[in-house]
Design a protein around this motif. Sequence first.
Motif, mmCIF file in Angstrom:
data_model
loop_
_atom_site.group_PDB
_atom_site.id
_atom_site.type_symbol
_atom_site.label_atom_id
_atom_site.label_comp_id
_atom_site.label_asym_id
_atom_site.label_seq_id
_atom_site.Cartn_x
_atom_site.Cartn_y
_atom_site.Cartn_z
ATOM 1 N N ILE A 8 0.848 -1.195 0.000
ATOM 2 C CA ILE A 8 0.000 0.000 0.000
ATOM 3 C C ILE A 8 0.886 1.248 0.000
ATOM 4 O O ILE A 8 1.698 1.429 0.906
ATOM 5 N N VAL A 9 0.726 2.083 -1.010
ATOM 6 C CA VAL A 9 1.514 3.318 -1.102
ATOM 7 C C VAL A 9 0.569 4.504 -0.975
ATOM 8 O O VAL A 9 -0.269 4.738 -1.851
ATOM 9 N N ASP A 10 0.690 5.228 0.130
ATOM 10 C CA ASP A 10 -0.194 6.373 0.363
ATOM 11 C C ASP A 10 0.471 7.293 1.373
ATOM 12 O O ASP A 10 1.058 6.817 2.338
ATOM 13 N N ASP A 11 0.372 8.611 1.146
ATOM 14 C CA ASP A 11 1.044 9.517 2.074
ATOM 15 C C ASP A 11 0.267 9.687 3.378
ATOM 16 O O ASP A 11 0.816 10.135 4.368
ATOM 17 N N SER A 12 -0.995 9.314 3.393
ATOM 18 C CA SER A 12 -1.792 9.472 4.604
ATOM 19 C C SER A 12 -1.770 8.193 5.440
ATOM 20 O O SER A 12 -2.140 7.113 4.975
ATOM 21 N N ALA A 13 -1.332 8.350 6.701
ATOM 22 C CA ALA A 13 -1.267 7.191 7.599
ATOM 23 C C ALA A 13 -2.664 6.621 7.826
ATOM 24 O O ALA A 13 -2.847 5.406 7.951
ATOM 25 N N ILE A 14 -3.652 7.507 7.861
ATOM 26 C CA ILE A 14 -5.030 7.055 8.094
ATOM 27 C C ILE A 14 -5.511 6.198 6.935
ATOM 28 O O ILE A 14 -6.088 5.133 7.129
ATOM 29 N N ARG A 16 -3.645 4.584 4.794
ATOM 30 C CA ARG A 16 -2.881 3.318 4.798
ATOM 31 C C ARG A 16 -3.539 2.312 5.744
ATOM 32 O O ARG A 16 -3.700 1.155 5.422
ATOM 33 N N LYS A 17 -3.940 2.823 6.907
ATOM 34 C CA LYS A 17 -4.552 1.927 7.886
ATOM 35 C C LYS A 17 -5.931 1.458 7.412
ATOM 36 O O LYS A 17 -6.274 0.279 7.529
ATOM 37 N N LEU A 18 -6.710 2.379 6.851
ATOM 38 C CA LEU A 18 -8.038 2.008 6.344
ATOM 39 C C LEU A 18 -7.937 0.918 5.281
ATOM 40 O O LEU A 18 -8.688 -0.055 5.287
ATOM 41 N N LEU A 19 -6.994 1.089 4.375
ATOM 42 C CA LEU A 19 -6.845 0.123 3.281
ATOM 43 C C LEU A 19 -6.378 -1.224 3.823
ATOM 44 O O LEU A 19 -6.896 -2.276 3.451
ATOM 45 N N ALA A 20 -5.403 -1.180 4.734
ATOM 46 C CA ALA A 20 -4.895 -2.432 5.304
ATOM 47 C C ALA A 20 -5.996 -3.145 6.090
ATOM 48 O O ALA A 20 -6.184 -4.363 5.962
ATOM 49 N N ASP A 21 -6.763 -2.376 6.877
ATOM 50 C CA ASP A 21 -7.863 -2.975 7.639
ATOM 51 C C ASP A 21 -8.909 -3.592 6.722
ATOM 52 O O ASP A 21 -9.455 -4.654 7.007
ATOM 53 N N ALA A 22 -9.179 -2.899 5.617
ATOM 54 C CA ALA A 22 -10.206 -3.390 4.696
ATOM 55 C C ALA A 22 -9.821 -4.738 4.095
ATOM 56 O O ALA A 22 -10.676 -5.491 3.656
ATOM 57 N N LEU A 23 -8.534 -5.026 4.090
ATOM 58 C CA LEU A 23 -8.084 -6.286 3.490
ATOM 59 C C LEU A 23 -7.812 -7.366 4.538
ATOM 60 O O LEU A 23 -7.513 -8.510 4.206
ATOM 61 N N ALA A 106 -12.021 5.058 -5.517
ATOM 62 C CA ALA A 106 -12.066 6.378 -4.893
ATOM 63 C C ALA A 106 -11.468 6.297 -3.495
ATOM 64 O O ALA A 106 -11.626 5.298 -2.804
ATOM 65 N N LYS A 107 -10.763 7.365 -3.131
ATOM 66 C CA LYS A 107 -10.148 7.428 -1.817
ATOM 67 C C LYS A 107 -11.233 7.378 -0.741
ATOM 68 O O LYS A 107 -12.243 8.058 -0.865
ATOM 69 N N PRO A 108 -11.044 6.548 0.297
ATOM 70 C CA PRO A 108 -12.079 6.487 1.322
ATOM 71 C C PRO A 108 -12.220 7.828 2.040
ATOM 72 O O PRO A 108 -11.264 8.583 2.134
ATOM 73 N N GLY A 109 -13.404 8.053 2.558
ATOM 74 C CA GLY A 109 -13.701 9.336 3.177
ATOM 75 C C GLY A 109 -14.626 10.092 2.261
ATOM 76 O O GLY A 109 -14.791 9.718 1.110
#
Lengths: 347, 130
Positions: A8-14, A16-23, A106-109
Amino acid sequence: MRKTRVLIVDDSAIVRKLLADALSGEDDLEVVGTAPDPFVARDKILTLKPDVLTLDIEMPRMDGLTFLKKLMHYQPMPVVVISSLGQAGCQTTFEAMRLGAVEVLAKPGGPYSVGELRMDLAAKIRAAAAARLRKAPIEPLVKPDPPPPAPILGGSTVIAIGASTGGTEAIQEVLMRLPANCPGIVVTQHIPAVFSLHFANRLNEICPMEVKEARNGDTLATGRVLIAPGNFHMLLRKSASGGLHVSVQDGPRVCYQRPSVDVMFSSVAELMGPRAVGVILTGMGADGARGLLKMKEAGARTIAQDEASCVVFGMPKEAIRMGAADQVTPLTRVPAAILSQLARIAR
Amino acid sequence: MELHVLIVDDSPAMRNFIRRVLDLSGLEVGLCLEASNGEEALRVLEDHWVDAVLTDINMPEMDGEELLRQMSAHPVLRSIPVLVVSTDRTEARIQKMLTLGARGYVTKPFAPETLRDELVQSLGGGDGSN
């Protein structure tokens, strides 16, 4: 079974965590690492050897497109673009697809909920993992010469095109090579809401026909292409005046999809019978195969993209397996195939 | 983050010196590749994903000017920052290299800090060439 390794490559720590949690609940997927910027990403790609990358394309320090170009040059791998819904984000996303990214989310949020993310992210990553990478065309897009005019048809005829993974590029390839006087076309591409509008506008700039994101009630006529908006089904309808229009509507997902190709193809089968051409292009899954069979059974001509030219040979494979395709053809020959099927309808 | 660099100079002693300076600079240097002229450098860049190129100008086979020209014309390589390290301190030459796409210019002999600072600066500029 070997798990699909995801970076996961993303500048936002939040994020990154959302994407990792989703998987985290997916047995076949494993997040092997995360990176806040392209420099760390490069290191982790070389050391962790992921199978699929999710890439935020708007990052500090090095822009995502530059990173993607380098990635596709040095270490080609399937990329799922995670993009904001802004104007710039959408434009960058389509540029990324041209450079070889295969899926977009789309980016979550904001309007896109975490629930939807959970549903879509795993599916997009699986599709990306199954994707065959094209040699990325790094040079800018060149418009082909204007195609010769289509055969003149008495009465209304409709072309219906459905696609998923790899479809944005494939649809563009086809529409760029269809003439301005082509019969009306309805298109369903699995694409998030908002991106569909940008997709349609972009196509409108480079294609001979008028291309528009469909709104409920839009009429379909010669020279016009209507693209199903993300998150809504699009169905063909007959107007009181005898003309054609589309109905854009909510409804349950079909084959996990909204818009669904099956829903659109089925409506075309019912309404047009033999006066239609159905085209199923690259994409993961089976959406569209049943609908294409309905079209064929109603007398329409049907075309499936061949395996070698597909990014993911899923939907066309299923259509061919069901006997729904009259013709199986490489992407570059799909426009000619459509025109020759129109000529047969005209006879 | 590790920095991967390519050092291009026809003098092995100079390549070694630059490598030592980078090692002692406090920067975290990962891969440190070397090439003795522009042609060799292009071959290395075909296969290796580096973050920056430090190049001399006067070299046999292909010089630094032609290397810059070729990199600028390449769809992928043009986004890799190039820092010129040369004894040539004429204004015309410096301007020419910057016009060709170099992100920085360090004249030899240089203080170790100067090389480090110029390198960091050339990395930070993002990519305006797209």
